[in-house]
Design an enzyme around this catalytic site. Sequence first.
Site, PDB file in Angstrom:
ATOM      1  N   LYS A  39       0.808  -1.216   0.000  1.00 33.05           N
ATOM      2  CA  LYS A  39       0.000   0.000   0.000  1.00 33.05           C
ATOM      3  C   LYS A  39       0.845   1.272   0.000  1.00 33.05           C
ATOM      4  O   LYS A  39       0.333   2.353  -0.268  1.00 33.05           O
ATOM      5  CB  LYS A  39      -0.968  -0.013   1.184  1.00 33.05           C
ATOM      6  CG  LYS A  39      -2.004  -1.119   1.042  1.00 33.05           C
ATOM      7  CD  LYS A  39      -3.046  -1.068   2.139  1.00 33.05           C
ATOM      8  CE  LYS A  39      -4.081  -2.152   1.980  1.00 33.05           C
ATOM      9  NZ  LYS A  39      -3.624  -3.462   2.489  1.00 33.05           N
TER      10      LYS A  39
HETATM   11  C1  PLP Z   1      -4.418  -4.509   2.051  1.00 32.22           C
HETATM   12  C2  PLP Z   1      -3.740  -5.803   2.033  1.00 32.22           C
HETATM   13  C3  PLP Z   1      -4.243  -6.878   1.268  1.00 32.22           C
HETATM   14  C4  PLP Z   1      -5.536  -6.794   0.513  1.00 32.22           C
HETATM   15  O1  PLP Z   1      -5.496  -5.877  -0.559  1.00 32.22           O
HETATM   16  P1  PLP Z   1      -6.868  -5.368  -1.213  1.00 32.22           P
HETATM   17  O2  PLP Z   1      -6.458  -4.338  -2.210  1.00 32.22           O
HETATM   18  O3  PLP Z   1      -7.680  -4.787  -0.097  1.00 32.22           O
HETATM   19  O4  PLP Z   1      -7.519  -6.547  -1.818  1.00 32.22           O
HETATM   20  C5  PLP Z   1      -3.510  -8.047   1.229  1.00 32.22           C
HETATM   21  N1  PLP Z   1      -2.357  -8.173   1.922  1.00 32.22           N
HETATM   22  C6  PLP Z   1      -1.865  -7.168   2.678  1.00 32.22           C
HETATM   23  C7  PLP Z   1      -0.611  -7.391   3.437  1.00 32.22           C
HETATM   24  C8  PLP Z   1      -2.531  -5.963   2.757  1.00 32.22           C
HETATM   25  O5  PLP Z   1      -2.035  -4.986   3.504  1.00 32.22           O
END
Ligand code: PLP
Length: 434
Positions: free
Chosen positions: A107
């Site tokens: 993210k």
């Molecule tokens: C946010 C997150 C996900 C899921 O991603 P989405 O875009 O919400 O499907 C998976 N793994 C980790 C470590 C995350 O932080």
Amino acid sequence: MNYYSTNGKVCGVSLRQAVIKGLADDKGLFMPEVIKCLPQTFFDKIDTFSFQEIAYEVANAFFGEDVDAKALREIVYDALNFDVPLAKVTNSIYSLELFHGPTLAFKDVGARFMSRLLSYFIKNEGETDVNVLVATSGDTGSAVANGFLGVAGIHVYVLYPKGLVSPIQECQFTTLGQNITALEVDGTFDDCQSLVKNAFMDKDLNAKMKLTSANSINVARFLPQAFYYFYAYAQLKKMGKSDNVVVCVPSGNFGNITAGLFGKRMGLPVKRFIAANNRNDIFLQYLRTGKYSPRPSVATIANAMDVGDPSNFARVLDLYGGSHEAVCADISGAAYNDAQIAETIKQCFAETSYLLDPHGACGYRALSEGLADGETGVFLETAHPAKFKDTVEKIISAKVSIPEKLQAFLKGEKKSVPVAKTFEAFKNYLMSVK
Ligand SMILES: *Cc1c(COP(=O)(O)O)cnc(C)c1O
């Protein structure tokens, strides 16, 4: 480029408005009116480009009409100042390591890009005093808080479920201070998400302050996630492995995988996608039955995927014109319980010495079970295993060392504001801040 809402009642919204608003007035999610195809010449030479060069080409297709070319290049190069390497796990399975950014999770890419784009609008187009509300099940909060830290004119409120995020995740957004406030909600992630959604609809709050979201519902966070799918392909091409590529995405709110589906629409040669879930398998059930039945999330060891009503599902449907058949043609699903996730981490480590985190483990397992002969699989390793240290150490019965970047957070002093999960309590708090 203009944006329309997945609920169909709003269209012709500018990028700037879509970024500031987050959610459309009809509660739908913004979609770009056009998804541009990238030229064949780009794909022919993609293996000679760096991550930043590739990201700029993709960013230009999304945002080139709205952001000055020089500024867009600066945003991309400044936001993506870390590598996204592809690591070989087995002969046919590769891990796209998205954890080399400041908070060691994927993210970072979207959060860093969004903060710089918002800052561009503040500096160049007279936007002022934006308040970012972000609900987190763990990693979003840290990525957004760190991505926005110190950006003038923006205040970030991180809402997180009390006791349901790992201690390391928690200190990544509670120790920062400055323009970052952590709100510890006595409820689940879904409660946090619904508080944020309600805040955007609340007249009093919107009259008092300019609110925006930084969850993957925001186009400025969500679209940049397409960048690294192209870079994964470039790395495979360099190795002569780019035929029959299958991409597997550990999914919660489905922002990450949807960005990959956008990539495919832009011409990226991915044969098919797999959405890997934990026990919160709402999407898998949709694939099987054609019915979308959200339900309350359950807690798992892959907690960033504990989502009972994936917000980007509306985008997936919109992309495929609402056709279940069309969705199933591009995406299959898989779901694993905690015991299976643990078993996968243990087995993969024993056999390959590659250490998975609980989210990546779902992706790896889905590929090892679902890859056909002649296919090459890439799973998105969405976080560094050290972010889930206690869980992973117990599984492999060995120590996991904490990267220095992460250790730095542990030394800070935790500060958060406790709030009840009722909208009234949350609203009162926001109305009272100066
Ligand atoms: C946010 C997150 C996900 C899921 O991603 P989405 O875009 O919400 O499907 C998976 N793994 C980790 C470590 C995350 O932080």
